[in-house]
Design an enzyme around this catalytic site. Structure first.
Site, PDB file in Angstrom:
ATOM      1  N   LYS A 180       0.842  -1.206   0.000  1.00  0.00           N
ATOM      2  CA  LYS A 180       0.000   0.000   0.000  1.00  0.00           C
ATOM      3  C   LYS A 180       0.879   1.260   0.000  1.00  0.00           C
ATOM      4  CE  LYS A 180      -3.940  -2.380   2.002  1.00  0.00           C
ATOM      5  NZ  LYS A 180      -4.842  -2.678   3.101  1.00  0.00           N
TER       6      LYS A 180
ATOM      7  N   GLN B   1      -4.757  -1.584   9.289  1.00  0.00           N
ATOM      8  CA  GLN B   1      -4.774  -2.911   8.664  1.00  0.00           C
ATOM      9  C   GLN B   1      -5.443  -3.929   9.594  1.00  0.00           C
ATOM     10  OE1 GLN B   1      -3.908  -3.401   5.512  1.00  0.00           O
ATOM     11  NE2 GLN B   1      -4.281  -5.590   5.542  1.00  0.00           N
TER      12      GLN B   1
ATOM     13  N   ASP C 149     -10.806   3.188   3.739  1.00  0.00           N
ATOM     14  CA  ASP C 149     -11.263   1.802   3.591  1.00  0.00           C
ATOM     15  C   ASP C 149     -12.769   1.724   3.328  1.00  0.00           C
ATOM     16  OD1 ASP C 149      -9.392  -0.312   3.737  1.00  0.00           O
ATOM     17  OD2 ASP C 149      -9.042   0.055   5.865  1.00  0.00           O
TER      18      ASP C 149
HETATM   19  N1  GUN Z   1      -7.396  -6.718   5.731  1.00  0.00           N
HETATM   20  C1  GUN Z   1      -7.765  -7.414   4.642  1.00  0.00           C
HETATM   21  N2  GUN Z   1      -8.290  -6.585   3.706  1.00  0.00           N
HETATM   22  C2  GUN Z   1      -8.243  -5.346   4.234  1.00  0.00           C
HETATM   23  C3  GUN Z   1      -8.625  -4.078   3.731  1.00  0.00           C
HETATM   24  O1  GUN Z   1      -9.154  -3.907   2.628  1.00  0.00           O
HETATM   25  N3  GUN Z   1      -8.399  -3.028   4.589  1.00  0.00           N
HETATM   26  C4  GUN Z   1      -7.864  -3.184   5.820  1.00  0.00           C
HETATM   27  N4  GUN Z   1      -7.710  -2.094   6.574  1.00  0.00           N
HETATM   28  N5  GUN Z   1      -7.499  -4.353   6.307  1.00  0.00           N
HETATM   29  C5  GUN Z   1      -7.691  -5.428   5.501  1.00  0.00           C
END
Ligand code: GUN
Length: 284
Positions: A53, A97, A120
């Site tokens: 990311k 995350q 998100d």
């Molecule tokens: N864990 C798995 N997919 C995601 C996501 O799209 N965002 C976040 N913050 N954590 C995740």
């Protein structure tokens, strides 16, 4: 014969669009968008995701911060960190995350992120916005799934779309996005009595369960579009999806591979969401 949907190539195109937009925004407003990614603990898969990311953010030219917190971080400390980022005018996007260590209440953490910085799209304000058809941030993976389907040229309108999985992060929002595009949507899940009978209805099949090889070729209607959101490790430690690619690829008209399908698109859509959050803040 199934044609492969190249998520890597599509994600590169979306990231290039984001890169051009970042340049334009910096020239217009004198500041780049800034994404903050928080990781708590040492989950190896999460570490790879957050690194990717931040790498993608750097590629687009936006600013980013990676905040790594130890596994024994208290809920209170994490909430304080989020509050500080919410109040920091230089920060446009805050992402924590998931999953979080067991002693931290995920719902509390998601609720604590300022809605306008929730890249998100997990905050209740954004979730309700999605379901009520209001302007909101759409979760990255579901948004990426729709972009992948659109890239095939297959129209969603009027089709039967089956979503396997009902998580808040993928299954439910992707079902709503397909409904918004006038698909007839069926949601199947772990308690569905005869999964094959349901998946065989699908003109478009989205699988997001987290079970390697759950969907096999005999469970598909010939010519269906298959989007595999799964991200599992098989017995040999190899990355694989929820769809058995070898048996499904010959039956499908289009299919996403794992890796190289949905995964890269999630990150590309995160760049778009960060730009959207920046724009709404700048235009307030
Ligand atoms: N864990 C798995 N997919 C995601 C996501 O799209 N965002 C976040 N913050 N954590 C995740």
């Amino acid at each position: 014969m199934g044609k492969i949907i190249d998520g890597k190539a599509l994600s590169a195109a979306v990231k290039d669009e984001a890169r051009a937009k970042v340049e334009e925004l910096e020239a217009r407003f004198g500041r780049k968008p800034c994404l903050c990614v928080i990781i708590v603990g040492e989950n190896p898969a999460s570490q790879v995701y957050v690194r990717n990311k931040v790498k993608a953010a750097a590629y687009t030219g936006m600013d980013s911060r990676l905040i790594e917190m130890p596994a024994d971080t208290t809920e209170e400390t994490l909430l304080e960190q989020i509050k500080a980022l919410n109040e920091d005018p230089a920060v446009d996007g805050v992402l924590v995350q998931l999953p979080l260590p067991k002693h931290i209440d995920e719902e509390k953490v998601i609720d604590a992120i300022a809605r306008e910085k929730d890249v998100d799209g997990f905050h209740p304000g954004n979730v309700s916005g999605l379901w009520l058809g209001k302007d909101c941030i759409v979760p990255c993976t579901p948004a990426g799934v729709i972009r992948l389907i659109d890239s095939t040229g297959v129209s969603i309108q009027g089709k039967t779309a089956v979503v396997v999985g009902r998580s808040n992060i993928v299954g439910k929002p992707v079902a709503k996005l397909l409904l918004d595009r006038n698909a007839t949507v069926v949601i199947a899940h772990s308690r569905t009595a005869d999964l094959g009978a349901v998946t065989r209805l699908a003109d478009i099949l989205v699988v997001a369960v987290g079970k390697a090889g759950l969907v096999t070729g005999d469970m598909l209607k010939p010519g269906t579009v298959v989007i595999d959101v799964g991200m599992n490790r098989n017995a040999e430690g190899k990355l694989c999806g929820d769809v058995d690619f070898a048996s499904c690829e010959p039956v499908a008209s289009w299919i996403t591979p794992v890796p190289g399908g949905v995964g890269p698109m999630t990150i590309a859509m995160l760049m778009q969401n960060t730009i959207s959050c920046y724009l709404s803040r700048m235009q307030e």
